[in-house]
Design a protein around this motif. Structure first.
Motif, PDB file in Angstrom:
ATOM      1  N   TRP A 165       0.812  -1.207   0.000  1.00 30.83           N
ATOM      2  CA  TRP A 165       0.000   0.000   0.000  1.00 30.83           C
ATOM      3  C   TRP A 165       0.856   1.272   0.000  1.00 30.83           C
ATOM      4  O   TRP A 165       1.914   1.332   0.617  1.00 30.83           O
ATOM      5  CB  TRP A 165      -0.927   0.018   1.210  1.00 30.83           C
ATOM      6  CG  TRP A 165      -2.039  -0.977   1.098  1.00 30.83           C
ATOM      7  CD1 TRP A 165      -2.046  -2.262   1.566  1.00 30.83           C
ATOM      8  CD2 TRP A 165      -3.295  -0.776   0.448  1.00 30.83           C
ATOM      9  NE1 TRP A 165      -3.228  -2.877   1.247  1.00 30.83           N
ATOM     10  CE2 TRP A 165      -4.017  -1.992   0.569  1.00 30.83           C
ATOM     11  CE3 TRP A 165      -3.870   0.303  -0.216  1.00 30.83           C
ATOM     12  CZ2 TRP A 165      -5.300  -2.139   0.040  1.00 30.83           C
ATOM     13  CZ3 TRP A 165      -5.148   0.157  -0.737  1.00 30.83           C
ATOM     14  CH2 TRP A 165      -5.851  -1.056  -0.613  1.00 30.83           C
TER      15      TRP A 165
ATOM     16  N   TYR B 201       0.003   5.805  -1.237  1.00 33.44           N
ATOM     17  CA  TYR B 201      -1.044   6.827  -1.293  1.00 33.44           C
ATOM     18  C   TYR B 201      -1.477   7.054  -2.741  1.00 33.44           C
ATOM     19  O   TYR B 201      -0.642   7.092  -3.653  1.00 33.44           O
ATOM     20  CB  TYR B 201      -0.553   8.148  -0.706  1.00 33.44           C
ATOM     21  CG  TYR B 201      -0.294   8.093   0.784  1.00 33.44           C
ATOM     22  CD1 TYR B 201      -1.298   7.701   1.664  1.00 33.44           C
ATOM     23  CD2 TYR B 201       0.951   8.424   1.302  1.00 33.44           C
ATOM     24  CE1 TYR B 201      -1.073   7.649   3.028  1.00 33.44           C
ATOM     25  CE2 TYR B 201       1.193   8.383   2.665  1.00 33.44           C
ATOM     26  CZ  TYR B 201       0.177   7.987   3.526  1.00 33.44           C
ATOM     27  OH  TYR B 201       0.412   7.932   4.877  1.00 33.44           O
TER      28      TYR B 201
ATOM     29  N   ASN C 137      -2.832   9.840  -3.843  1.00 37.39           N
ATOM     30  CA  ASN C 137      -2.357  11.199  -4.121  1.00 37.39           C
ATOM     31  C   ASN C 137      -1.263  11.529  -3.108  1.00 37.39           C
ATOM     32  O   ASN C 137      -1.550  12.080  -2.038  1.00 37.39           O
ATOM     33  CB  ASN C 137      -3.512  12.195  -4.034  1.00 37.39           C
ATOM     34  CG  ASN C 137      -3.094  13.607  -4.429  1.00 37.39           C
ATOM     35  OD1 ASN C 137      -1.929  13.847  -4.776  1.00 37.39           O
ATOM     36  ND2 ASN C 137      -4.023  14.544  -4.374  1.00 37.39           N
ATOM     37  N   PRO C 138      -0.018  11.188  -3.398  1.00 35.59           N
ATOM     38  CA  PRO C 138       1.057  11.344  -2.418  1.00 35.59           C
ATOM     39  C   PRO C 138       1.193  12.763  -1.869  1.00 35.59           C
ATOM     40  O   PRO C 138       1.644  12.946  -0.731  1.00 35.59           O
ATOM     41  CB  PRO C 138       2.310  10.930  -3.204  1.00 35.59           C
ATOM     42  CG  PRO C 138       1.802  10.027  -4.282  1.00 35.59           C
ATOM     43  CD  PRO C 138       0.453  10.575  -4.647  1.00 35.59           C
TER      44      PRO C 138
ATOM     45  N   GLY D  68      -0.603  13.088   1.366  1.00 32.60           N
ATOM     46  CA  GLY D  68      -0.152  12.251   2.466  1.00 32.60           C
ATOM     47  C   GLY D  68      -1.274  11.457   3.107  1.00 32.60           C
ATOM     48  O   GLY D  68      -2.047  10.795   2.422  1.00 32.60           O
ATOM     49  N   GLU D  69      -1.388  11.515   4.440  1.00 31.71           N
ATOM     50  CA  GLU D  69      -2.383  10.731   5.159  1.00 31.71           C
ATOM     51  C   GLU D  69      -3.817  11.159   4.852  1.00 31.71           C
ATOM     52  O   GLU D  69      -4.762  10.441   5.182  1.00 31.71           O
ATOM     53  CB  GLU D  69      -2.134  10.818   6.665  1.00 31.71           C
ATOM     54  CG  GLU D  69      -0.842  10.131   7.097  1.00 31.71           C
ATOM     55  CD  GLU D  69      -0.658  10.130   8.595  1.00 31.71           C
ATOM     56  OE1 GLU D  69      -1.503  10.740   9.296  1.00 31.71           O
ATOM     57  OE2 GLU D  69       0.317   9.531   9.079  1.00 31.71           O
TER      58      GLU D  69
ATOM     59  N   SER E 283      -4.850  11.441   1.887  1.00 28.18           N
ATOM     60  CA  SER E 283      -5.148  10.782   0.615  1.00 28.18           C
ATOM     61  C   SER E 283      -5.686   9.381   0.870  1.00 28.18           C
ATOM     62  O   SER E 283      -5.312   8.723   1.850  1.00 28.18           O
ATOM     63  CB  SER E 283      -3.881  10.697  -0.233  1.00 28.18           C
ATOM     64  OG  SER E 283      -4.052   9.823  -1.338  1.00 28.18           O
TER      65      SER E 283
ATOM     66  N   GLY F  52      -5.657   5.393   0.442  1.00 25.94           N
ATOM     67  CA  GLY F  52      -4.579   4.445   0.211  1.00 25.94           C
ATOM     68  C   GLY F  52      -4.733   3.792  -1.150  1.00 25.94           C
ATOM     69  O   GLY F  52      -5.841   3.668  -1.681  1.00 25.94           O
TER      70      GLY F  52
END
Length: 278
Positions: free
Chosen positions: A39, A41, A43-44, A47-48, A50, A52
């Motif tokens: 896993w 993201y 949309n990196p 971050g969190e 986004s 997974g």
């Protein structure tokens, strides 16, 4: 009365009691269980915040076709945005909404399908405790872009609630000795060599195989548990929802279901045949 599309589907994807397709000397296959995916993201840059994402096949970061799993937290709601490429989504778990920013929510449960055109402004939201989809693109990379860059690529969006799927059941096709299966076409063409996406519904206790000679054959378990075997495996694997199997060339995928039955999404550029066994 069966229309021409249904007739074509029935002819191209036959459910029959027939000898298993014989393996050729040259073939390849792949199996990825839901527990084996890695896993990251979707949309990196967010971050969190986004969803997974995990590629089942292909690579969403380059210009190639890709199939991936995407998971959303309960209450997730994206800002309005567009994508540079079109994609298709199938709900595996939870309740999903995908539509124009001003549209009333239509929550789609497991087994539902949607298609999102490139350049079309939209939002995506999730309301289940756990939310998981299979997302597929025919080219990449998969990018999220601001709404003010919207454009019309000539395609139109599709939101197909699971209850509105139209199934060709065993009564419309060839008999399977009380082990019914059903088929619904989601997209594509059945012209020779053309890609298409269908969903197969296997009854509880189904035992048989999916035989194909397609140059591209990919299956994703959408619902249920599937016991999977092939000549490439030393032992049976249990494929939970979100698992993937594939082949190129002449191949048999042996499958059986438990009391709950199963839904399997199939992307292929050729025909395939379900063969039951006693």
């Amino acid at each position: 009365m069966v229309n021409k599309t249904s007739q074509a589907l029935a002819l191209s994807i036959a459910l029959a009691l027939s000898p298993a397709i014989t393996l050729s000397d040259e073939f390849r296959s792949q199996v990825v269980t839901a527990d084996e995916v890695k896993w990251g993201y979707l949309n990196p840059l967010r971050g969190e915040n986004s969803p997974g994402a995990a590629d089942l096949w292909g690579d969403r970061n380059i210009d190639t076709a890709t199939g991936m799993l995407v998971r959303f937290k309960k209450g997730f709601a994206s800002p309005p945005h567009i994508h540079n490429i079109s994609y298709r989504g199938i709900v595996i778990e939870g309740m999903m909404h995908n539509d124009d920013p001003g549209a009333e929510k239509m929550w789609m449960p497991a087994g539902s399908f949607w298609a999102q055109p490139a350049g079309e402004d939209h939002i995506t939201a999730a309301s289940g405790e756990d939310n998981l989809i299979y997302l597929e693109i025919d080219s990449g990379p998969y990018l999220v872009q601001p709404s003010d860059q919207h454009f019309d690529n000539g395609e139109r969006p599709v939101n197909l609630h699971e209850s509105n799927l139209v199934w060709l059941d065993h009564g419309d096709l060839k008999p399977t000795h009380g082990q019914p299966a059903g088929i619904t076409q989601l997209w594509g063409s059945h012209q020779p060599g053309a890609l298409s996406g269908t969903m197969v519904r296997l009854a509880p206790g189904y035992r048989g195989s999916i035989g194909t000679d397609a140059s591209e054959f990919r299956g994703v378990v959408i619902q249920g548990d599937v016991a999977y075997r092939s000549t490439d495996l030393k032992e049976t694997k249990t494929l939970k929802a979100g698992s993937y199997f594939a082949s190129a060339g002449t191949f048999n995928h042996e499958v059986s279901t438990t009391d709950g039955g199963a839904l399997i999404y199939i992307r292929t550029d050729g025909n395939y045949e379900l063969t039951t066994r006693q």
